[in-house]
Design a protein around this motif. Structure first.
Motif, PDB file in Angstrom:
ATOM      1  N   GLY A  17      31.211 -15.130  17.269  1.00  0.00           N
ATOM      2  CA  GLY A  17      32.048 -14.206  16.507  1.00  0.00           C
ATOM      3  C   GLY A  17      33.125 -13.552  17.358  1.00  0.00           C
ATOM      4  O   GLY A  17      33.844 -12.659  16.900  1.00  0.00           O
ATOM      5  N   ALA A  18      33.258 -14.011  18.621  1.00  0.00           N
ATOM      6  CA  ALA A  18      34.278 -13.453  19.512  1.00  0.00           C
ATOM      7  C   ALA A  18      35.648 -14.038  19.185  1.00  0.00           C
ATOM      8  O   ALA A  18      35.763 -15.058  18.494  1.00  0.00           O
ATOM      9  CB  ALA A  18      33.917 -13.733  20.963  1.00  0.00           C
ATOM     10  N   ARG A  42      28.713 -11.904  26.027  1.00  0.00           N
ATOM     11  CA  ARG A  42      27.793 -10.807  25.727  1.00  0.00           C
ATOM     12  C   ARG A  42      27.864  -9.716  26.798  1.00  0.00           C
ATOM     13  O   ARG A  42      27.795  -8.533  26.501  1.00  0.00           O
ATOM     14  CB  ARG A  42      26.372 -11.347  25.603  1.00  0.00           C
ATOM     15  CG  ARG A  42      26.168 -12.227  24.362  1.00  0.00           C
ATOM     16  CD  ARG A  42      24.720 -12.617  24.208  1.00  0.00           C
ATOM     17  NE  ARG A  42      23.894 -11.437  24.040  1.00  0.00           N
ATOM     18  CZ  ARG A  42      22.648 -11.333  24.515  1.00  0.00           C
ATOM     19  NH1 ARG A  42      22.121 -12.308  25.209  1.00  0.00           N
ATOM     20  NH2 ARG A  42      21.967 -10.236  24.305  1.00  0.00           N
ATOM     21  N   LYS A  43      27.961 -10.137  28.058  1.00  0.00           N
ATOM     22  CA  LYS A  43      28.041  -9.168  29.155  1.00  0.00           C
ATOM     23  C   LYS A  43      29.286  -8.282  29.027  1.00  0.00           C
ATOM     24  O   LYS A  43      29.290  -7.134  29.451  1.00  0.00           O
ATOM     25  CB  LYS A  43      28.047  -9.893  30.506  1.00  0.00           C
ATOM     26  CG  LYS A  43      26.705 -10.515  30.868  1.00  0.00           C
ATOM     27  CD  LYS A  43      26.808 -11.394  32.109  1.00  0.00           C
ATOM     28  CE  LYS A  43      25.494 -12.110  32.375  1.00  0.00           C
ATOM     29  NZ  LYS A  43      25.585 -13.013  33.545  1.00  0.00           N
ATOM     30  N   LYS A  44      30.337  -8.839  28.447  1.00  0.00           N
ATOM     31  CA  LYS A  44      31.570  -8.078  28.266  1.00  0.00           C
ATOM     32  C   LYS A  44      31.607  -7.370  26.913  1.00  0.00           C
ATOM     33  O   LYS A  44      32.614  -6.768  26.541  1.00  0.00           O
ATOM     34  CB  LYS A  44      32.781  -9.004  28.429  1.00  0.00           C
ATOM     35  CG  LYS A  44      32.931  -9.528  29.861  1.00  0.00           C
ATOM     36  CD  LYS A  44      34.222 -10.287  30.045  1.00  0.00           C
ATOM     37  CE  LYS A  44      34.404 -10.696  31.504  1.00  0.00           C
ATOM     38  NZ  LYS A  44      34.521  -9.543  32.408  1.00  0.00           N
ATOM     39  N   ALA A  49      26.705 -12.353  18.596  1.00  0.00           N
ATOM     40  CA  ALA A  49      25.483 -13.130  18.390  1.00  0.00           C
ATOM     41  C   ALA A  49      24.561 -13.029  19.590  1.00  0.00           C
ATOM     42  O   ALA A  49      25.011 -12.998  20.712  1.00  0.00           O
ATOM     43  CB  ALA A  49      25.837 -14.600  18.147  1.00  0.00           C
ATOM     44  N   ALA A  50      23.265 -12.972  19.330  1.00  0.00           N
ATOM     45  CA  ALA A  50      22.294 -12.845  20.426  1.00  0.00           C
ATOM     46  C   ALA A  50      21.921 -14.184  21.023  1.00  0.00           C
ATOM     47  O   ALA A  50      21.557 -14.281  22.163  1.00  0.00           O
ATOM     48  CB  ALA A  50      21.039 -12.150  19.925  1.00  0.00           C
ATOM     49  N   GLU A 212      17.589 -12.094  28.914  1.00  0.00           N
ATOM     50  CA  GLU A 212      18.018 -10.985  28.076  1.00  0.00           C
ATOM     51  C   GLU A 212      18.197  -9.720  28.923  1.00  0.00           C
ATOM     52  O   GLU A 212      19.171  -8.981  28.776  1.00  0.00           O
ATOM     53  CB  GLU A 212      16.997 -10.751  26.964  1.00  0.00           C
ATOM     54  CG  GLU A 212      17.421  -9.746  25.924  1.00  0.00           C
ATOM     55  CD  GLU A 212      18.601 -10.189  25.085  1.00  0.00           C
ATOM     56  OE1 GLU A 212      19.290  -9.311  24.518  1.00  0.00           O
ATOM     57  OE2 GLU A 212      18.853 -11.408  24.993  1.00  0.00           O
ATOM     58  N   LYS A 213      17.247  -9.474  29.830  1.00  0.00           N
ATOM     59  CA  LYS A 213      17.328  -8.304  30.708  1.00  0.00           C
ATOM     60  C   LYS A 213      18.561  -8.385  31.609  1.00  0.00           C
ATOM     61  O   LYS A 213      19.276  -7.393  31.803  1.00  0.00           O
ATOM     62  CB  LYS A 213      16.065  -8.201  31.575  1.00  0.00           C
ATOM     63  CG  LYS A 213      14.820  -7.818  30.810  1.00  0.00           C
ATOM     64  CD  LYS A 213      13.575  -7.842  31.684  1.00  0.00           C
ATOM     65  CE  LYS A 213      13.539  -6.668  32.628  1.00  0.00           C
ATOM     66  NZ  LYS A 213      12.229  -6.582  33.339  1.00  0.00           N
ATOM     67  N   ASP A 214      18.822  -9.586  32.150  1.00  0.00           N
ATOM     68  CA  ASP A 214      19.972  -9.773  33.040  1.00  0.00           C
ATOM     69  C   ASP A 214      21.288  -9.549  32.313  1.00  0.00           C
ATOM     70  O   ASP A 214      22.213  -8.918  32.846  1.00  0.00           O
ATOM     71  CB  ASP A 214      19.955 -11.184  33.655  1.00  0.00           C
ATOM     72  CG  ASP A 214      18.816 -11.378  34.652  1.00  0.00           C
ATOM     73  OD1 ASP A 214      18.243 -10.360  35.083  1.00  0.00           O
ATOM     74  OD2 ASP A 214      18.508 -12.535  34.978  1.00  0.00           O
ATOM     75  N   VAL A 215      21.360 -10.053  31.085  1.00  0.00           N
ATOM     76  CA  VAL A 215      22.576  -9.879  30.286  1.00  0.00           C
ATOM     77  C   VAL A 215      22.822  -8.400  30.007  1.00  0.00           C
ATOM     78  O   VAL A 215      23.946  -7.889  30.174  1.00  0.00           O
ATOM     79  CB  VAL A 215      22.478 -10.671  28.958  1.00  0.00           C
ATOM     80  CG1 VAL A 215      23.572 -10.234  27.989  1.00  0.00           C
ATOM     81  CG2 VAL A 215      22.592 -12.163  29.213  1.00  0.00           C
ATOM     82  N   LEU A 216      21.762  -7.693  29.606  1.00  0.00           N
ATOM     83  CA  LEU A 216      21.900  -6.260  29.308  1.00  0.00           C
ATOM     84  C   LEU A 216      22.287  -5.473  30.560  1.00  0.00           C
ATOM     85  O   LEU A 216      23.184  -4.629  30.522  1.00  0.00           O
ATOM     86  CB  LEU A 216      20.581  -5.717  28.747  1.00  0.00           C
ATOM     87  CG  LEU A 216      20.209  -6.152  27.325  1.00  0.00           C
ATOM     88  CD1 LEU A 216      18.760  -5.768  27.003  1.00  0.00           C
ATOM     89  CD2 LEU A 216      21.151  -5.545  26.295  1.00  0.00           C
TER      90      LEU A 216
END
Length: 307
Positions: A17-18, A42-44, A49-50, A212-216
């Motif tokens: 969706g970017a 996602r990081k930015k 979307a997950a 998921e933790k790394d991305v967050l």
């Protein structure tokens, strides 16, 4: 240097969706790697979307059948959707599912099992010869409980027990089987709609949780948050993530005011005893298979000897 095509940008945009330019930048930055590009966005904070859903490319049917405390789901692929609408093929899928219910989910054992005087493998070969299109039993899965029921749901069913998606859910309980079956059907419909990754957080792949933790964490580092704050935010973010991907923690589609675990607990009164959801399987047709795209004009030219 990897060439970033318009098709790659389009796929990433549809997945996340970017924006178009952000997707192109992500693919360029990550040498065309789709998953790395999704994580980069996602990081930015640019992706909506997950996770990337597997592209539904293969044709055929999913078959699901249950009998009391056990159930199976199978995927049988064909080359075209036209064959999936063929009565002989539909009958073949239902027959294979029934055989799997008897012999288990091992694909090779299913193929070797006898149906009348021939094996399933021979029956498939005969169907290929008659219909004129390649077919294959791709996968199978089964669930069983000592006491209780295994319920099923088929989405977009073309015939009873066969369609584009199949789900089985196992409920362990000594309670009333009719009430259990009703709840099981509701849960199977929920799984079809919500697509959970696991029953609970303990069932998730550790690599998935770590990613998921790394991305967050990286997302909030880029926002300049201190490490001690990031740790707390990540833990909170994981709780939210579990509510999105773990079946028992998801909001129940039939009553979004409660979680699936709460709905199961409330159903114990009707059932007349404790209920434990022991497992589920969700098969969507063709997930994980990329279908080769062909240029029809080029195909015709090739057949006619033109270049």
């Amino acid at each position: 240097m990897t060439t970033i095509t318009a098709a790659m940008v389009k796929d990433l945009r549809e997945t996340t969706g970017a924006g178009m330019m952000d997707c192109k930048a992500a693919l360029t930055e990550n040498a065309g790697d789709m998953q790395a590009s999704i994580d980069w966005l996602r990081k930015k904070g640019l992706s909506k979307a997950a996770k990337k859903a597997g592209r539904i490319a293969a044709e055929g049917l999913i078959g699901a059948v249950t009998a009391g405390n056990k159930g199976v789901v199978v995927e049988v692929n064909s080359e075209t959707d036209f064959v999936a609408r063929n009565g002989q093929f539909q009958g073949l899928v239902k027959m294979i599912a029934q055989v799997a219910l008897d012999v288990g989910a091992d694909v090779e054992k299913i193929k070797a099992a006898k149906v009348g005087s021939v094996t399933v493998e021979t029956a498939v070969a005969d169907a290929i010869a008659t219909i004129g299109e390649n077919m294959t039993l791709r996968r199978a899965a089964s669930l069983e409980v000592s006491k209780g029921v295994v319920s099923s749901y088929v989405h977009n069913a073309v015939i009873e027990g066969a369609g584009k998606m199949g789900v089985i859910v196992a409920l362990e309980s000594a309670g009333k089987t009719d009430e259990l079956a009703t709840l099981g059907k509701q849960l199977a419909m929920h799984v079809a709609a919500a697509n959970p990754l696991a029953l609970d957080s303990a069932g998730l792949d550790p690599a998935t949780v770590k990613r998921e933790k790394d991305v967050l964490a990286d997302k909030y580092r880029q926002q300049g948050k201190p490490e001690n704050v990031i740790e707390k935010i990540v833990e909170s973010g994981l709780k939210t993530y579990y509510k999105e991907v773990c079946l028992l923690e998801q909001a129940f589609i039939h009553d979004s005011g409660k979680s699936v675990a709460q709905a199961v607990k409330e159903a114990e009164g009707k059932v007349g005893g404790p209920i434990k959801v022991t497992g589920f399987v969700r098969y969507a047709l063709g997930e994980g298979i990329e279908k080769q795209e062909t240029d029809f004009a080029a195909e015709v030219a090739a057949v006619s000897g033109q270049k």
